[in-house]
Design an enzyme around this catalytic site. Structure first.
Site, short mmCIF file in Angstrom:
data_model
loop_
_atom_site.label_atom_id
_atom_site.label_comp_id
_atom_site.label_asym_id
_atom_site.label_seq_id
_atom_site.Cartn_x
_atom_site.Cartn_y
_atom_site.Cartn_z
CB SER A 124 -0.51 -0.07 1.10
OG SER A 124 -0.99 0.99 1.74
CE1 TYR A 148 -3.24 -0.60 4.94
CE2 TYR A 148 -3.62 -2.33 4.86
CZ TYR A 148 -3.73 -1.65 4.48
OH TYR A 148 -3.56 -1.17 3.18
CE LYS A 152 -1.18 -4.03 3.09
NZ LYS A 152 -1.90 -5.42 2.45
C1 WQD Z 1 -9.92 10.64 0.60
C2 WQD Z 1 -9.07 11.80 0.44
C3 WQD Z 1 -10.05 12.27 2.67
C4 WQD Z 1 -13.83 10.37 3.22
C5 WQD Z 1 -6.87 5.33 2.50
C6 WQD Z 1 -6.11 3.84 3.68
C7 WQD Z 1 -5.16 3.80 2.62
C8 WQD Z 1 -5.66 2.65 1.61
C9 WQD Z 1 -7.04 4.22 0.65
C10 WQD Z 1 -5.22 0.72 1.80
C11 WQD Z 1 -8.85 12.46 1.57
C12 WQD Z 1 -11.00 12.72 2.28
C13 WQD Z 1 -12.34 10.71 3.23
C14 WQD Z 1 -14.57 11.50 3.54
C15 WQD Z 1 -12.87 13.12 2.87
N1 WQD Z 1 -5.97 2.02 1.94
N2 WQD Z 1 -12.32 11.69 2.62
N3 WQD Z 1 -14.76 12.17 3.44
O1 WQD Z 1 -6.95 8.40 3.07
O2 WQD Z 1 -5.57 8.49 0.94
O3 WQD Z 1 -6.28 6.22 2.56
O4 WQD Z 1 -7.23 4.21 1.84
O5 WQD Z 1 -4.30 0.40 1.44
O6 WQD Z 1 -4.48 2.59 3.75
O7 WQD Z 1 -5.61 5.13 4.93
O8 WQD Z 1 -8.55 7.62 1.13
O9 WQD Z 1 -10.92 7.86 0.71
O10 WQD Z 1 -9.99 7.63 3.35
O11 WQD Z 1 -9.25 9.63 1.46
O12 WQD Z 1 -13.00 13.95 3.24
O13 WQD Z 1 -15.54 10.78 4.29
O14 WQD Z 1 -11.04 11.89 0.66
O15 WQD Z 1 -9.50 13.31 3.78
O16 WQD Z 1 -8.49 13.31 1.04
P1 WQD Z 1 -7.42 8.43 1.93
P2 WQD Z 1 -9.57 7.98 2.18
#
Ligand code: WQD
Length: 341
Positions: A124, A148, A152
């Site tokens: 990841s 998490y 990885k």
């Molecule tokens: C994306 C963007 C949030 C939800 C995560 C895991 C990572 C990987 C991919 C496994 C950010 C914003 C999100 C919401 C929002 N998974 N957001 N409101 O954090 O980049 O990565 O998923 O490997 O381990 O950490 O993805 O989709 O949570 O967030 O504004 O309700 O959307 O702040 O900018 P992230 P995400």
């Protein structure tokens, strides 16, 4: 070839099973169904019209795993199985370390017993932590910031040590950026347990009325519109990347990490607009405080995968939103049985 797919009933696993079967491979899926449903495997069979064996088992069950390798003539393993919720890992670190690390160690020990040393590992982009260096290259400093992500990173290190101890191993470490979307059939897709942590399933659940509005975590970042920027990649592009990595490990030895991303970043509000175009209606949202641990900007430099795997993402953000919406609107409750009132 016959490929063992651990966690093959999950989001990325099921999409990779489709591509493996379409490419003419045989597969055996092993999954403990903790975060997935057998229905996703039924749908994989429906999409490909190909049957395959499924073992409902935990990788920690060494004896069961030995039986799988003894009975199935496995050529290589694609290892998806693992716990993956960042927030949950902060509250339950030992659960995450034990499950993710021990299951991988048992898997590799049993693989070694049967002389199977070709492995594609689901890593990841979280192994890069809160880096400010974008686009992110594979050589970027590795510093996970949650249990998490540390599992990885630790597994990557374990696999590098395994290769040092035995140069017959051939391992690809695939660092996913933000997987989104669904197979064009709408039969398989992302089916998070409970309230989604990730952006795009949250948006589609707002769109189908399961959630009232999207909470945008901060609009004061140094980005195009103040909201967080990420490298969203279509899950089918990601799945195809696994087949390219499989080719690589079958023809080389060593351990190599690859970023699987598009190399382009989109902000939260840009993603929201793309979904509104795909869905044909506005999505209600509210700006709230930043989420702890979020970085402002993260997107990949995917050139190593292009150069060494002959792979690059092909689908657009609009493709991702169209396919994610097609899955969600046809599967309001995901793979769970429709609730008959
Ligand atoms: C994306 C963007 C949030 C939800 C995560 C895991 C990572 C990987 C991919 C496994 C950010 C914003 C999100 C919401 C929002 N998974 N957001 N409101 O954090 O980049 O990565 O998923 O490997 O381990 O950490 O993805 O989709 O949570 O967030 O504004 O309700 O959307 O702040 O900018 P992230 P995400």
């Amino acid at each position: 070839m016959r490929i063992l797919v651990t966690g093959g009933a999950g989001f990325i696993g099921s999409h990779t099973c489709v591509e493996l079967l379409n490419a003419g491979h045989d597969i055996v899926v092993i999954d403990n169904l903790l975060n997935s449903h057998t229905e996703s495997l039924n749908r994989v069979r429906e999409i490909t019209d190909v049957s395959f064996d499924f073992e409902h088992a935990n990788l920690l069950d060494r004896d069961k795993l030995r039986i799988v390798f003894a009975e199935q003539n496995i050529d290589a393993v694609i290892h998806f199985a693992g716990l993956k919720a960042v927030a949950e890992s902060v509250g339950k670190p030992l659960y995450y370390y034990h499950n993710n690390l021990a299951s991988t160690i048992v898997l590799c020990e049993v693989m070694g017993e049967y002389g199977i040393k070709n492995l594609v590992f689901s890593s990841s982009a979280t192994v890069y932590g809160q880096t400010n260096q974008v686009p992110i290259k594979e050589e970027t400093n590795l510093v996970a910031t949650n249990p998490y992500g540390r599992t990885k990173l630790m597994i990557e290190e374990i696999l590098r040590d395994l290769y040092i101890s035995d140069n017959e191993w051939s391992i690809a470490l695939l660092r996913y950026f933000n997987p989104v979307g669904a197979h064009s059939s709408g039969l398989i897709g992302e089916d998070p347990n409970g309230i989604p942590n990730n952006l795009t399933p949250y948006i589609t659940q707002v769109a189908v009325g399961k959630l009232p509005e999207l909470k945008v975590f901060g609009n004061d970042y140094d980005t195009i519109d103040g909201t967080g920027v990420r490298d969203y990649i279509h899950v089918v592009d990601l799945a195809k990347g696994h087949l390219k990595a499989l080719d690589k490990v079958m023809n080389n030895t060593g351990v190599e990490a690859y970023n699987l991303g598009t190399g382009k970043g989109y902000s939260v509000l840009e993603v929201l607009s793309a979904f509104e175009r795909a869905i044909g209606k506005t999505i209600p949202y509210k700006i709230v405080d930043r989420r702890h641990g979020d970085v402002a900007v993260s997107y990949a430099d995917p050139l190593k995968a292009k150069r060494e795997l002959n792979w690059e993402a092909e689908k657009s953000l609009d493709d991702m939103c169209r396919d994610a919406w097609n899955w969600q609107k046809n599967n309001i409750n995901g793979f769970k049985e429709e609730v008959i009132k």
